[in-house]
Design an enzyme around this catalytic site. Structure first.
Site, PDB file in Angstrom:
ATOM      1  N   ILE A   1      -8.688  -2.689  -6.696  1.00 54.43           N
ATOM      2  CA  ILE A   1      -9.326  -3.482  -5.651  1.00 54.43           C
ATOM      3  C   ILE A   1     -10.773  -3.052  -5.474  1.00 54.43           C
ATOM      4  O   ILE A   1     -11.684  -3.882  -5.382  1.00 54.43           O
ATOM      5  CB  ILE A   1      -8.556  -3.367  -4.322  1.00 54.43           C
TER       6      ILE A   1
ATOM      7  N   ASP B   1     -14.199   8.880  -5.503  1.00 50.08           N
ATOM      8  CA  ASP B   1     -12.749   8.987  -5.655  1.00 50.08           C
ATOM      9  C   ASP B   1     -12.452  10.346  -6.290  1.00 50.08           C
ATOM     10  O   ASP B   1     -12.771  10.562  -7.459  1.00 50.08           O
ATOM     11  CB  ASP B   1     -12.198   7.872  -6.533  1.00 50.08           C
TER      12      ASP B   1
ATOM     13  N   CYS C   1     -10.032  -2.586   4.667  1.00 49.42           N
ATOM     14  CA  CYS C   1      -9.005  -3.539   4.238  1.00 49.42           C
ATOM     15  C   CYS C   1      -7.949  -2.807   3.415  1.00 49.42           C
ATOM     16  O   CYS C   1      -7.298  -3.405   2.552  1.00 49.42           O
ATOM     17  CB  CYS C   1      -9.629  -4.662   3.414  1.00 49.42           C
ATOM     18  N   ALA C   2      -7.806  -1.503   3.676  1.00 50.14           N
ATOM     19  CA  ALA C   2      -6.871  -0.688   2.910  1.00 50.14           C
ATOM     20  C   ALA C   2      -5.587  -0.444   3.704  1.00 50.14           C
ATOM     21  O   ALA C   2      -4.646  -1.231   3.635  1.00 50.14           O
ATOM     22  CB  ALA C   2      -7.542   0.626   2.507  1.00 50.14           C
TER      23      ALA C   2
ATOM     24  N   ASP D   1      -9.013  -5.004   8.582  1.00 50.15           N
ATOM     25  CA  ASP D   1      -7.833  -5.801   8.250  1.00 50.15           C
ATOM     26  C   ASP D   1      -6.599  -4.907   8.188  1.00 50.15           C
ATOM     27  O   ASP D   1      -5.514  -5.371   7.905  1.00 50.15           O
ATOM     28  CB  ASP D   1      -8.032  -6.528   6.915  1.00 50.15           C
TER      29      ASP D   1
ATOM     30  N   GLU E   1       0.060  -2.671  13.751  1.00 51.92           N
ATOM     31  CA  GLU E   1      -0.069  -4.019  13.204  1.00 51.92           C
ATOM     32  C   GLU E   1       1.107  -4.873  13.639  1.00 51.92           C
ATOM     33  O   GLU E   1       2.244  -4.399  13.657  1.00 51.92           O
ATOM     34  CB  GLU E   1      -0.143  -3.965  11.672  1.00 51.92           C
TER      35      GLU E   1
ATOM     36  N   HIS F   1      -4.045  -7.804   8.704  1.00 51.54           N
ATOM     37  CA  HIS F   1      -3.621  -7.396   7.355  1.00 51.54           C
ATOM     38  C   HIS F   1      -3.308  -8.614   6.485  1.00 51.54           C
ATOM     39  O   HIS F   1      -2.217  -8.751   5.938  1.00 51.54           O
ATOM     40  CB  HIS F   1      -2.401  -6.475   7.431  1.00 51.54           C
TER      41      HIS F   1
ATOM     42  N   GLY G   1      -5.230  -9.561   3.778  1.00 53.75           N
ATOM     43  CA  GLY G   1      -6.009  -9.500   2.543  1.00 53.75           C
ATOM     44  C   GLY G   1      -5.363 -10.222   1.378  1.00 53.75           C
ATOM     45  O   GLY G   1      -6.050 -10.841   0.556  1.00 53.75           O
ATOM     46  N   ALA G   2      -4.054 -10.159   1.285  1.00 55.03           N
ATOM     47  CA  ALA G   2      -3.350 -10.787   0.161  1.00 55.03           C
ATOM     48  C   ALA G   2      -2.891 -12.205   0.469  1.00 55.03           C
ATOM     49  O   ALA G   2      -2.244 -12.839  -0.365  1.00 55.03           O
ATOM     50  CB  ALA G   2      -2.139  -9.934  -0.225  1.00 55.03           C
TER      51      ALA G   2
END
Length: 319
Positions: A153, A173, A233-234, A259, A264, A285, A287-288
């Protein structure tokens, strides 16, 4: 033909995915609306779910026949993986399939905040006069975007900011290989504070682990620019939400879009203080949540499930 396996669909799935599952004569499908849902522990050979359902150690200990759990999406923090291993249950997910839709939302939310679209829209709907000189937005053109989490992503997000806005990309990372993103123009940084100090936009793309819980907190907000935007958004829990509220109120950062939250979906009861701020946008949430992605990833879930039940090699194995 008598079905060989009973599969419980614990959360809503795209109709095309359900149709594919029901078309297999070896499968007895129990849908979310079926009263038999409550009996899955006794009868399920396989389960498909999304983020809505939590599978605990107790669930796995009570599951008499369970062979496989397939989760639509990447995150599996709603599944007790240690318990799954203990009871010999395979867990699979659908990595990489959500990348495009999540990246789209990250960009959409960022631009909505930076150009103050939601704020202006709310004012107009209330009948307020909007004075253009008093609602100046922030351009993202050639800004520095710090991407935390150099996976699938994060890579698509980086490519979008590069292609659309000629941004400079910083990648952080601690576990990604040294040659990660060798096909994406970026600068790799090895210290989080280095990324935070340079970035105009900080966008999070890491799973929720003990090592990432609260990774953006009080000290990190102090490192960020006062003009910076934070995007999560993770996963909820990656950002210390109390520290975020303080940072926004004190003007330590320019704004935030979320997000993913610890609670939630977000409600006024849980997030009234954050939602009262004009420089915050929250979505539940999603995003998908595109038609195309739900169809594609849902059918991959079914294909994975059938392969595991038939003892074939399947993608996305988590444990």
């Amino acid at each position: 033909m008598t079905p060989k396996f009973t599969v419980y669909v614990l959360d809503p799935y795209h109709p095309d995915a359900i149709k594919l599952l029901q078309s297999d004569p070896n499968i007895k499908t129990i849908l979310p609306t079926d009263p038999a849902q409550t009996c899955w522990h006794a009868h399920a050979d396989g389960i498909i779910l999304r983020s809505e359902t939590v599978l605990s150690a107790k669930d796995f200990s009570q599951a008499k026949k369970l062979k496989v759990v397939v989760k639509q999406g990447v995150g599996v923090d709603n599944i007790d993986l240690d318990a799954a291993r203990k009871h010999g249950v395979a867990v699979h997910n659908t990595p990489a399939l959500n990348s495009e839709s999540v990246a789209e939302l990250c960009m959409a939310l960022t631009l909505a905040l930076s150009r103050r679209i939601c704020e202006i829209d709310r004012a107009i709907r209330k009948g307020q006069r909007v004075v253009r000189s008093q609602v100046l937005g922030v351009s993202m053109f050639r800004k520095t975007v710090g991407v935390i989490g150099m996976g699938n992503i994060g890579k698509v997000v980086a490519q979008k900011w590069l292609g659309a806005f000629e941004c400079r990309i910083l990648g952080f990372d601690p576990v990604a290989p040294k040659d990660a993103w060798n096909d994406v123009k970026h600068d790799r940084v090895w210290c989080l504070d280095e990324l935070l100090k340079q970035s105009d936009l900080v966008t999070l793309h890491v799973p929720l682990l003990e090592s990432t819980r609260g990774m953006i907190g009080e000290e990190q907000f102090k490192d960020m620019k006062m003009t910076a935007i934070l995007v999560n958004c993770a996963r909820g829990g990656v950002v210390d939400e109390a520290a975020l509220l303080h940072a926004l109120k004190e003007g330590q950062i320019w704004g935030a879009v979320l997000d993913a939250m610890e609670t939630e979906p977000p409600t006024l009861e849980s997030y009234g203080d954050l939602l009262a701020l004009e420089n915050v946008i929250m979505t539940p949430h999603v995003g998908a949540s595109t038609v195309e992605n739900q169809c594609r990833s849902g059918t991959v879930v079914i294909d994975t499930l059938l392969k595991v039940l038939n003892e074939e090699t399947a993608p996305g194995k988590v444990c």
